[in-house]
Design a protein around this motif. Sequence first.
Motif, PDB file in Angstrom:
ATOM      1  N   GLN A  58     -49.292  69.649  83.904  1.00 37.96           N
ATOM      2  CA  GLN A  58     -48.593  68.496  83.326  1.00 37.96           C
ATOM      3  C   GLN A  58     -49.073  68.198  81.908  1.00 37.96           C
ATOM      4  O   GLN A  58     -48.298  67.786  81.048  1.00 37.96           O
TER       5      GLN A  58
ATOM      6  N   GLN B 106     -52.199  70.855  89.107  1.00 38.66           N
ATOM      7  CA  GLN B 106     -50.981  70.132  88.734  1.00 38.66           C
ATOM      8  C   GLN B 106     -51.209  69.312  87.468  1.00 38.66           C
ATOM      9  O   GLN B 106     -50.340  69.246  86.588  1.00 38.66           O
ATOM     10  N   GLN B 107     -52.400  68.698  87.370  1.00 40.16           N
ATOM     11  CA  GLN B 107     -52.705  67.906  86.179  1.00 40.16           C
ATOM     12  C   GLN B 107     -52.748  68.788  84.934  1.00 40.16           C
ATOM     13  O   GLN B 107     -52.263  68.409  83.864  1.00 40.16           O
TER      14      GLN B 107
ATOM     15  N   SER C 189     -47.285  70.143  78.862  1.00 41.16           N
ATOM     16  CA  SER C 189     -45.898  69.679  78.684  1.00 41.16           C
ATOM     17  C   SER C 189     -45.886  68.313  78.001  1.00 41.16           C
ATOM     18  O   SER C 189     -45.043  68.033  77.157  1.00 41.16           O
ATOM     19  N   GLN C 190     -46.874  67.450  78.348  1.00 46.31           N
ATOM     20  CA  GLN C 190     -46.948  66.134  77.709  1.00 46.31           C
ATOM     21  C   GLN C 190     -47.280  66.283  76.220  1.00 46.31           C
ATOM     22  O   GLN C 190     -46.715  65.598  75.365  1.00 46.31           O
TER      23      GLN C 190
END
Length: 962
Positions: A947, A943-944, A950-951
């Motif tokens: 994420q 998940q990290q 996208s960041q």
Amino acid sequence: MASNSTKSFLADAGYGEQELDANSALMELDKGLRSGKLGEQCEAVVRFPRLFQKYPFPILINSAFLKLADVFRVGNNFLRLCVLKVTQQSEKHLEKILNVDEFVKRIFSVIHSNDPVARAITLRMLGSLASIIPERKNAHHSIRQSLDSHDNVEVEAAVFAAANFSAQSKDFAVGICNKISEMIQGLATPVDLKLKLIPILQHMHHDAILASSARELLQQLVTSYPSNKMVIVSLHTFTLLAASSLVDTPKQIQLLLQYLKNDPRKAVKRLAIQDLKLLANKTPHTWSRENIQALCECALQTPYDSLKLGMLSVLSTLSGTIAVKHYFSIASGNVGSSPRSSDLVKLAQECCYHNNRGIAAHGVRVLTNITVSCQEKDLLALEQDAVFGLESLLVLCSEDDSPGAQATLKIALNCMVKLAKGRPHLSQSVVETLLTQLHSAQDASRILMCHCLAAIAMQLPVLGDGMLGDLMELYKVIGRSATDKQQELLVSLATVIFVASQKALSAEVKAVIKQQLESVSNGWTVYRIARQASRMGNHDMARELYQSLLTQVASEHFYFWLNSLKEFSHAEQCLTGLQEENYSSALSCIAESLKFYHKGIASLTAASTPLNPLSFQCEFVKLRIDLLQAFSQLICTCSSLKTSPPPAIATTIAMTLGNDLQRCGRISNQMKLSMEEFRSLASRYGDLYQASFDADSATLRNVELQQQSCLLISHAIEALILDPESASFQEYGSTGAAHADSEYERRMMSVYNHVLEEVESLSRKYTPVSYMHTACLCNAIISLLKVPLSFQRYFFQKLQSTSIKLALSPSPRNPAEPIAVQNNQQLALKVEGVVQHGSKPGLFRKIQSVCLNVSSTLQSKSGQDYKIPIDNMTNEMEQRVEPHNDYFSTQFLLNFAILGTHNITVESSVKDANGIVWKTGPRTTIFVKSLEDPYSQQIRLQQQQVQQPSQQQQQRNAYTRF
């Protein structure tokens, strides 16, 4: 209080040699087992019981027994015999064997040997293991088979194993009963084997049908085989079976009485008496009036002193139980005979003056028990008979120092104490007789007589003053030799003098005691007398004696111990100058006392060692110091009503707050703080009480009285000042109703009652606070402190020692390291424990069950800081387990959902046979680290990673705008 029977708190503080840990010790013995020399192998085997005693946990015991089983399997018969002896000595550890099947398999392989001795040893080994393998069918079969063997050694071993298995297994007992019956009744069975087989029938009590069939068989044997040995063995087995099965006890009593009356053989009569004594001890309530009457008739008719002595011992046992009340009770519809005219009394009166000491002692005991237990009014003649009988026995035995005479004298003196307690109007003549006889008695008898006088004076303090003159005369003329008896007599006489003088020793009495002690070189005697003075509250005498001993000890720990006792005695002596109404001198006395107490506690701390931490003594003295400080503070608070009167606006503040007490100014808050302080002290005394499982009842009562003193003062503050309207006196009214066992308790009780009466008379008068209220509180404190504190036995010596040793698994190799657990799994924590005893287990109370409390708290958190339900933060569990053969184990399932380090605390407390819980400890702590499970960790990382791109993309978009 013989020195050899007590365990000093200050035993030798040496640490000894470095001891091996459990694994090293086992490896050392294993090396011996593997040796090629038979002697070394045997030595290693016989050292195993010591190893079990030292490390009594299953993991070691299991390994050790498996090694012993290997030796049993491959060794010779002598080694097997050694293993058998070790197994029989370590019977209480057998249930800790974890691999029972493997252990039994190795042992059982020898049963197929061609050597009948090897088979016999194996059968005895199986019999010794019956408690852990009661239902093993192959063992049952081997025993049945070996009973038919032609080798006597093997048959005897099979009989031993059959008896052990019958006691443990109902199935085996049912199956073997017919086989034993056939062998006993079979003509081919030798008589000596029959005599060995019959006792197996005592274990046939598992159900009523089995017991009934065994009784029928025994009944046939008694009638069919009238020879001496057969009747004796059959009757005794009959009795043991009846005592275990309970339902047939009355029939058995009748059968034994029948043999006692009709069988002419003395050996059979003696056996009948022995079995009747056993049943009288175990089931006195099953004895009917007719049974006791029949026994009395037999005793009156027999011409033999030995038989009469036996019958009287049975009757004296019964006379102290409910059976004697049954005997003298009036049955409905029948007029019962009065106690004076019954055969039992006639027999006792006849035997009181018998030339045989034992018969006379039992006769006197029967008379005493009848006199004390029967409450009829017309017992004057019986009372006189009992007193005259005791006096004649005392004269007869006190001048003879043989062991038999001393044993008889003990019986007579016990009867005297019982008579003085049950019939107080007879105590004066009893005491006079003892004092008269003291002068002509032997030293050994004098010691016992002094104990008796002390016991009577404790129960009836009014008799103490009358004793003092005679006792002092005797103390002056005692020989000054250094024999053990003379030393013991000095201690016993000094004890009686302390009890008899009640309050304070006169200068003359002190001078006589000191003069005698100066000529005695034995410091132990002086210490024992000083200890008795501390117990009786004669602190000035105790201080001088402790002072004289300071230079006579070899160890610095002993020096500090004696110095602390001297300081405590000096501190308590300072409180003897207290006077009512003189509060400034009371404050100075308490301050002086506290000065010596602080010196004493420093010495006491220096006297403690790792082996003897003196925890009870330190806590008791700390509480005494805090109590004296609380008393001092309360007297100052009471004085502040005069020294710091309320301000002018106090009335306005009281009206504004609606609290009338505020009119008195700062004293209201100070009183509230004082009350809370006394309640806190009472709670700490309660904790000390609960932690003193091994203490004697007098010590516990002393702690309880200190606690009641704190509660009394807190109650008085509440009733007089803080809340007079809601204060209740009913719960405190019954404190004096219980019978006081010591002069200290008696005096404290009278102070309690007096203070309560004063408080009740002032309560709800002169509100809110007047000088009368504060004076009442100060006088209550002074009254309590004027009663000299008693340092009871447990402060000096520990007669019972009980400790619990816990083992937790899993446990880390290093205590500081945490155990790793995944947060989605639960930890199964196994708690094992061993109860360890001193030389006198269960002297005052026994452990019924152990209460284990497990709690966990989060020490440090790791990972994300998200909200977690409170339920998952901690674990709180409690379980009760009953120790078997001093061993217990249980398991807890603990949940550690939160990532981080958790602290697990396991605390044990015990419950005794009366249901009282004692906080004995120990308290053990381990650390657990809760880790994230790999699957959750993998998902979180994925998940990290999702994420992060996208960041980064959002950041690029932000840059392109500029």
